[in-house]
Design an enzyme around this catalytic site. Structure first.
Site, PDB file in Angstrom:
ATOM      1  CE  LYS A 153      -2.433  -3.934   7.490  1.00  0.00           C
ATOM      2  NZ  LYS A 153      -3.326  -4.808   8.106  1.00  0.00           N
ATOM      3  CE  LYS A 197      -3.247  -2.554   2.931  1.00  0.00           C
ATOM      4  NZ  LYS A 197      -2.550  -3.847   2.770  1.00  0.00           N
ATOM      5  CG  ASP A 200       4.729  15.953  -8.480  1.00  0.00           C
ATOM      6  OD1 ASP A 200       4.385  15.361  -9.517  1.00  0.00           O
ATOM      7  OD2 ASP A 200       4.230  17.033  -8.122  1.00  0.00           O
ATOM      8  CG  ASP A 251      15.080  -0.786  22.505  1.00  0.00           C
ATOM      9  OD1 ASP A 251      14.478  -1.464  23.358  1.00  0.00           O
ATOM     10  OD2 ASP A 251      16.114  -1.178  21.917  1.00  0.00           O
ATOM     11  CG  HIS A 305      -6.788  -2.885   8.812  1.00  0.00           C
ATOM     12  ND1 HIS A 305      -6.094  -2.216   7.818  1.00  0.00           N
ATOM     13  CD2 HIS A 305      -7.115  -4.088   8.274  1.00  0.00           C
ATOM     14  CE1 HIS A 305      -6.028  -2.980   6.732  1.00  0.00           C
ATOM     15  NE2 HIS A 305      -6.623  -4.112   6.984  1.00  0.00           N
TER      16      HIS A 305
END
Length: 519
Positions: A413, A171, A176, A418, A411
């Protein structure tokens, strides 16, 4: 045995029939690459004053809210002057999908080159509309790893198992070659808060500086790959002029009808829209590394790890010292992942994971793959949290969430290392993402953003999720307790919250199936 022999000719005939899935010859695929030297574009000029102050670093803006995520794409598209490169797994033909398509068409009408690359999973029956879009002089549409058009898709999941079952899950949205958006969102209502009954808790990030060029390198690899078919090649014939005109009129009429809609008004009032209007947008700067699977991954054996994004993440995990915070909607660690996470915990690192519960997961069989590792993870010192939300059977069937800003299904991800670095992208921590599909993401070395996400976990997790606890029973067996808030009251469950006996039984049965690599 006699009966089996009697039906053998029929079985052979069906096998031959079902084996007739074919694809056209994919030779009309002229190569192209991202434009370079685009610093003089409107976007390039606008960010130049910031990039010069941060040499070799990239600037990032989190897009946590669905409205902001769409506004970010819309603003970039409206200022585009040379190119828009779009790569998505799902591209729905709904309100958001049509508004997004209109942005691309408007840019193309101004002379902007638009390259749209979409996985074929969501495109059944849409060849004509894609061919119409492809017919625009400044738009090219290509489809990754397509299904054959001469055999139904369900059959191909059997006859082409191991081929069409491996998808492009990437995704990205790059304008530009100067600004890009990466993250977990596909193009559809449920990802951008376009419907009060549809919502996924998701996360994107906008990046400027060196990062867009790295995303463009990945895009070009997929765009020019042999598995990518031009929309016109798949359809086999160009759309008629009247078909093009009809689709154009339908889209413009639809857009005109939305001018005063609740959603468009909400976009105009979004937090990001107001910040842009008042010149208050602030990017956070840091070193970054774009990581992605090579497109050949879907054709090769699982052991060809040099093609895998996950091999690029190992260095970061191996260098972890204190804390790992994971957000993963579909989480199936497997034996190796369980060993890795518990190993980190046993070395003294705090490992925390937020994933969907059985009641909030829109893919029950994935939860079955995850559930059998819960006890081992908890036993090994990993902290588990599951979303405190509930999907109805119909909503789960439709892959839908409930409740506007109160997200029913996770949804996003991402993970935080750390409190210094974070990963944002399309990667789920499950075998399908790690082994089967292709993915993309960015690792950002930016303590302010990483710390903000970890702080949210510290302060807000109890209000949105159940904390899992492993209990040793009097007979020596182990069981899990879920602790969370129900109607603002602390509540403990001794079975998966908001679920019934038959639902849990079904998940238990599914967990016995030898299909983990497909989850």
């Amino acid at each position: 045995m006699i009966k089996a022999i009697r039906y053998l000719p029929l079985c052979l005939m069906l096998l031959l029939l079902f084996g007739c899935a074919t694809l056209p010859e994919n030779i009309d695929r002229p190569p192209s690459k991202a434009f370079i030297n685009t610093e003089d574009t409107a976007i390039g000029t606008a960010i130049a004053k910031q990039t010069v102050k941060h040499p070799e670093k990239s600037g990032f803006l989190l897009l946590e809210d669905g409205l902001d995520a769409f506004v970010g794409r819309a603003v970039l598209a409206r200022f585009a002057q040379r190119s828009i490169d779009v790569q998505y797994y799902l591209y729905h033909d709904d309100l958001v999908g049509r508004l997004f398509t209109n942005l691309l068409v408007k840019a193309a009408d101004r002379g902007v080159r638009v390259r749209l690359l979409v996985d074929d999973m969501d495109l059944d029956g849409r060849d004509l509309s894609l061919a119409v879009l492809d017919a625009h002089a400044n738009i090219e549409v290509r489809i990754f790893n397509p299904f054959s058009r001469n055999l139904n898709r369900v059959t191909q999941f059997i006859t082409r198992f191991g081929s069409v079952t491996r998808r492009m899950h990437n995704k990205s949205f790059t304008v530009d070659n100067q600004a890009t958006i990466l993250g977990g969102r596909n193009i559809g209502n449920e990802y951008f808060e376009a419907d009060p009954d549809l919502a996924f808790g998701d996360l994107d990030v906008m990046g400027i500086g060196p990062v867009p060029q790295k995303v463009s390198d990945s895009f070009d690899l997929y765009w020019n790959n042999e598995l990518t078919y031009p929309a016109g090649v798949l359809r086999g014939e160009a759309p008629k002029p009247e078909e093009i005109e009809q689709h154009h009129i339908q889209l413009q009429n639809f857009i005109a009808e939305q001018a005063d809609s609740i959603y468009v008004k909400a976009l105009e009032k979004s937090t990001l829209a107001q910040k842009i209007k008042n010149n208050q947008t602030v990017f956070r700067w840091g070193q970054a590394h774009v990581v992605y699977d090579l497109p050949e991954k879907v054709q090769e054996d699982f052991d060809q790890t040099q093609l895998h994004l996950s091999s690029q993440l190992n260095t970061y995990l191996n260098n972890l010292e204190r804390e790992l915070t994971i957000f993963s909607p579909y989480f199936v660690p497997g034996k190796a992942g369980t060993q890795l996470l518990t190993g980190l915990a046993q070395k003294g690192a705090r490992v925390r994971i937020l994933t969907n519960s059985l009641s909030s997961n829109d893919v029950g069989i994935v939860h079955a793959g995850y559930a059998k590792y819960r006890k081992a993870l908890l036993r090994g010192g990993v902290e588990l949290y599951e979303m405190n939300k509930q999907l109805s059977s119909q909503q789960r069937k439709d892959k839908r969430g409930v409740g506007g800003s109160s997200k029913a299904s996770l949804h996003a991800k991402s993970f935080v290392l750390d409190r210094q670095q974070l990963f944002i992208g399309s990667l789920n921590l499950d075998p399908r993402s790690l082994l089967q599909n292709t993915e993309i993401g960015v690792i950002i070395d930016q303590p302010e953003i990483a710390g903000k996400m970890a702080d949210w976990f510290d302060q807000g997790i109890e209000s949105v999720a159940f904390r899992l606890e492993l209990i040793e029973n009097s007979n020596g067996s182990e069981s899990i307790r879920w602790h969370g808030m129900v109607d603002e009251t602390p509540t403990t469950f001794d079975v998966d919250p908001y679920t019934g006996f038959w639902q849990r039984l079904g998940i238990g049965c599914m967990s016995l199936l030898p299909i983990e690599s497909q989850l």
